[in-house]
Every structure is written in C-alpha cells, then in structure tokens.
Motif scaffolding. Structure first.
Motif, PDB file in Angstrom:
ATOM      1  N   LEU A   1      34.607 -59.126  86.953  1.00 12.17           N
ATOM      2  CA  LEU A   1      35.394 -58.681  86.012  1.00 12.17           C
ATOM      3  C   LEU A   1      37.164 -58.148  86.099  1.00 12.17           C
ATOM      4  O   LEU A   1      36.510 -57.223  86.947  1.00 12.17           O
ATOM      5  N   VAL A   2      37.484 -58.266  85.881  1.00 13.21           N
ATOM      6  CA  VAL A   2      39.082 -57.576  85.989  1.00 13.21           C
ATOM      7  C   VAL A   2      39.840 -57.182  84.359  1.00 13.21           C
ATOM      8  O   VAL A   2      38.966 -57.402  83.710  1.00 13.21           O
ATOM      9  N   ILE A   3      39.556 -55.171  84.494  1.00 12.81           N
ATOM     10  CA  ILE A   3      39.958 -55.283  83.716  1.00 12.81           C
ATOM     11  C   ILE A   3      41.718 -54.297  83.032  1.00 12.81           C
ATOM     12  O   ILE A   3      41.863 -53.896  83.991  1.00 12.81           O
ATOM     13  N   ARG A   4      41.642 -54.853  82.154  1.00  9.23           N
ATOM     14  CA  ARG A   4      43.037 -55.342  82.369  1.00  9.23           C
ATOM     15  C   ARG A   4      43.382 -54.176  81.618  1.00  9.23           C
ATOM     16  O   ARG A   4      43.425 -53.856  80.197  1.00  9.23           O
ATOM     17  N   VAL A   5      44.585 -52.397  81.804  1.00  5.28           N
ATOM     18  CA  VAL A   5      45.140 -51.723  81.226  1.00  5.28           C
ATOM     19  C   VAL A   5      46.325 -51.412  81.127  1.00  5.28           C
ATOM     20  O   VAL A   5      47.182 -52.261  81.961  1.00  5.28           O
ATOM     21  N   GLY A   6      47.161 -51.749  79.705  1.00  4.63           N
ATOM     22  CA  GLY A   6      48.318 -52.360  79.293  1.00  4.63           C
ATOM     23  C   GLY A   6      48.618 -50.063  78.860  1.00  4.63           C
ATOM     24  O   GLY A   6      48.569 -49.615  78.438  1.00  4.63           O
ATOM     25  N   TYR A   7      50.322 -49.963  78.991  1.00  6.43           N
ATOM     26  CA  TYR A   7      51.145 -49.031  78.894  1.00  6.43           C
ATOM     27  C   TYR A   7      52.598 -49.284  78.638  1.00  6.43           C
ATOM     28  O   TYR A   7      52.928 -49.590  78.941  1.00  6.43           O
ATOM     29  N   ALA A   8      52.451 -48.374  77.559  1.00  4.31           N
ATOM     30  CA  ALA A   8      53.905 -49.020  76.623  1.00  4.31           C
ATOM     31  C   ALA A   8      55.062 -47.974  77.280  1.00  4.31           C
ATOM     32  O   ALA A   8      55.397 -46.871  76.524  1.00  4.31           O
ATOM     33  N   GLY A   9      55.304 -48.669  78.526  1.00  2.70           N
ATOM     34  CA  GLY A   9      56.045 -47.800  79.152  1.00  2.70           C
ATOM     35  C   GLY A   9      56.380 -48.437  80.188  1.00  2.70           C
ATOM     36  O   GLY A   9      55.890 -49.652  80.671  1.00  2.70           O
ATOM     37  N   ILE A  10      57.639 -48.083  81.593  1.00  2.00           N
ATOM     38  CA  ILE A  10      57.280 -48.719  82.441  1.00  2.00           C
ATOM     39  C   ILE A  10      58.392 -48.197  83.317  1.00  2.00           C
ATOM     40  O   ILE A  10      59.127 -47.218  82.613  1.00  2.00           O
ATOM     41  N   GLY A  11      58.084 -47.463  85.317  1.00  4.99           N
ATOM     42  CA  GLY A  11      57.832 -46.797  86.192  1.00  4.99           C
ATOM     43  C   GLY A  11      59.999 -47.766  86.800  1.00  4.99           C
ATOM     44  O   GLY A  11      60.100 -48.795  86.511  1.00  4.99           O
ATOM     45  N   PRO A  12      60.735 -46.044  86.930  1.00  3.66           N
ATOM     46  CA  PRO A  12      62.195 -47.507  87.999  1.00  3.66           C
ATOM     47  C   PRO A  12      60.808 -49.126  88.848  1.00  3.66           C
ATOM     48  O   PRO A  12      60.344 -48.398  89.489  1.00  3.66           O
ATOM     49  N   GLY A  13      61.584 -50.190  88.609  1.00  3.48           N
ATOM     50  CA  GLY A  13      61.697 -50.447  89.575  1.00  3.48           C
ATOM     51  C   GLY A  13      59.846 -51.252  88.748  1.00  3.48           C
ATOM     52  O   GLY A  13      59.388 -52.194  90.002  1.00  3.48           O
TER      53      GLY A  13
END
Length: 359
Positions: A33-45
């Motif tokens: 099972l893959v737990i997929r986690v999202g974040y509303a933003g992004i870091g450098p590169g």
C-alpha cells in the motif's frame, strides 16, 4: 515413464495446493500500500523543503519513520505548484490520500461534495501581512482604497484578507485587486506594478531587502488568522483507520518538536531550505511562541474560525451551496495521539472567543 510422469504431476499439483493455501493465509492488509500525501505548495526545484509544520514532517521523514517497521506500506509525497486548487483536483480524482492544505480550498471542496475529514491543525495561526513599496505613501490599511493590490485568490490568505477589510469597513469595490501568486506579487511589489499586496510571511523577504514595508498585520489577533490543516479522504479513513492513526501520531510528534523553543533556530534553519531567508521566519515569529503558532489542536477557536469562513465563502459567491461542517472534524485520532505521547497538556486550548480556556 508413465508412472514417473504421473508421480511428477501429482507432486506438482500438491505443491500448487500448498502455495495457494499459503497465499490464502496472507491477510488482506499485508498487500503493498502506498500512502500518498499532498502539500499545497512546492520547494525549490520541486523539493520537499517547504515552510510550516508540513515542512518539518516531510523534511524530518516523520511519516516514513512511522512505517519503517511495515515494509508493505510506503509513503509518497507530492508537492503542488498550483497550491490548494491543484491539491483539491488530486483528492477528487483519488490521486491523494492525505493533504496539507489551507482553509479556503478545503471549504470550497467541501461545498462541492468532496468527502474528507480534518484530522489536526498544522499552521493554526499564520499571520497575514499587507506590504507596500518602501517609498510608498501607503502607511495604514485604509490607504489601499483606490490602489492596485495583489492577492492570491483561492488560497488560505484570501478569506483572512476579506475579513480584515470587512472589519475595517473597507469595501472590496474600493480596491483594484489583481490575482497573483506569491512569486508574481513579490516581483510586482519590487517593480512598483502594484501598490500593495496581501500575503503571508514570504512578503517579509522584500522588507528584509528594504524594498517594502509592513503596512498592516494580523499578528497578535488569534481570531483573524490564516489556517491550514491535515486532512484525509473519507474513503481512505474508513478503509484504513489504523494507518490514519499512525499518520496523525507521527505528525503530532513533529508538532511537539517544532513547538519546543529550544528548537527555534534549528526549525528556522530547516525552513530556510525552502529558499526563504531565515530572517523572514525570525521576523514572522518574533514575539510569538512556537507552540501558539504550531498547535495541532482542533479547539473551539479553530472550529469557530472555520464556521465564520464557511459563511464567508457563500457570502462572497465563491461557492453556491452552504458548507456543512457537521462531521467534518475527526479529532479522535488527535486525542489518541496526544494520550499515547503524553502530550494532553502540551498546547493551550482556546475558546471560541479567542481567549485561553481556564484563564
């Protein structure tokens, strides 16, 4: 030969039966099972280095460590340049299980029928800033009337901006708003293309460079804040409550570390990997305790703030339907984590009136 062939077939068939029995004995939960986690933003590169509690959790690999003894469960992070709206699309299409996201995009998704559960606060009390070019004549909130002002619509700062203007008696029609993401707004302030901008601490970058000044901030007002949280898709929570509990417990561990004043500089150094100068975090958190800003609690103040914002999104025409908050908050996992970790009294609980309970 015929007898030998028959014995071989019988042996092979018996082996297949044993293999089948062994496979049948493996519990369904053991499937990868893959737990997929999202974040509303992004870091450098496209990196995982982002500010806030989510940055501590991803940078410190808290979720990965929580499942280190469960090889059939892995964690994958996804960072979205399109912020909250892009995360909502991924949740709606079943591409994410958990998300670190702001209040406005979650409220609009809730109104649209997206079934999620809010598990804990992540950045419960972020400050809002109004900045203007250093040489600008704008010196107070009221001076933005008639000016060109940048605002990142659809994000967690949007509703806080609207509340600030309403409480100051300033009509939205009195301001020429331009929808810009943070990077575009920073450039527009520096070049003078807009007269001011509402946003989070990232805009203190220009203040540190002496290109802009702070005209107004919500710092010190626990009721007028931007908020973000950790949520889970409802169907995932129903299917895997044990995994949800482990994700929340790991996240609370991160919150406890991040809330410790002894870790203030180390925390800011971690966040500075996001590309934002460390001085910005020092200025943003100046005069405020870490455990005030990074409390994971779903207390009465946070829920009342969401009630206010739920009414806002309907009033502003951002959604057509009422936002039903009943059953949206699922604090049981947080309560269990606090008890397991002995952190029941680690953070101050606030009442709906913005005052600490018991004060």
């Amino acid at each position: 030969m015929t007898g030998m062939l028959a014995r071989f077939v019988r042996a092979a068939f018996a082996a297949l039966l044993l293999i089948g029995a062994a496979l049948a004995a493996v519990p369904a939960g053991a499937a990868p099972l893959v737990i997929r986690v999202g974040y509303a933003g992004i870091g450098p590169g496209g990196s995982k280095f982002v500010p806030g509690l989510a940055g501590v959790i991803s940078g410190g690999r808290y979720l990965e460590q929580a499942f280190a003894d469960t090889p059939d469960v892995t964690v994958e992070w996804f960072f979205f340049k399109g912020a909250g709206p892009a995360v909502n699309e991924a949740l709606a299409s079943g591409q994410l299980d958990f998300a670190f996201i702001g209040d406005l995009p979650s409220l609009t998704a809730r109104a649209g029928g997206l079934k999620t559960k809010i598990l804990m606060a992540t950045n419960a009390r972020d400050n809002l800033y109004l900045v203007a070019p250093a040489a600008s004549s704008i010196s107070r909130l009221e001076d933005v009337k008639g000016k060109r002002v940048a605002q990142f619509r659809g994000t967690s700062t949007h509703l806080t901006t609207e509340r600030v203007l309403t409480e100051a008696g300033i009509a939205r029609a009195d301001i020429q708003f331009f929808n810009m993401d943070d990077a575009t707004a920073l450039a527009a302030i520096a070049s003078g293309d807009v007269g001011a901008a509402f946003g989070k601490a990232i805009f203190l970058t220009l203040v540190e460079q002496k290109l802009a000044k702070v005209v107004y901030t919500t710092k010190g007002d626990p009721s007028t804040v931007t908020s973000s949280h950790l949520l889970v898709r409802e169907d995932f929570e129903t299917a895997h409550p044990d995994l949800v509990g482990r994700v929340v417990t790991a996240s609370v561990k991160a919150a406890a570390w991040a809330s410790d004043e002894a870790n203030r500089e180390t925390l800011f150094e971690l966040w500075a990997k996001s590309g934002t100068p460390i001085g910005v975090f020092r200025a943003d958190y100046e005069g405020q305790r870490l455990d005030y800003r990074l409390s994971p609690l779903l207390d009465a103040l946070l829920i009342e703030t969401y009630r206010y914002k739920a009414a806002q999104v309907k009033q502003l025409g951002l959604v057509r339907r009422d936002v039903d908050l009943d059953g949206w908050f699922a604090p049981k996992y947080l309560h269990a984590a606090l008890k397991e970790l002995g952190l029941q009294n680690r953070w101050v609980r606030y009442g709906a009136d913005g005052k600490p309970l018991g004060s």
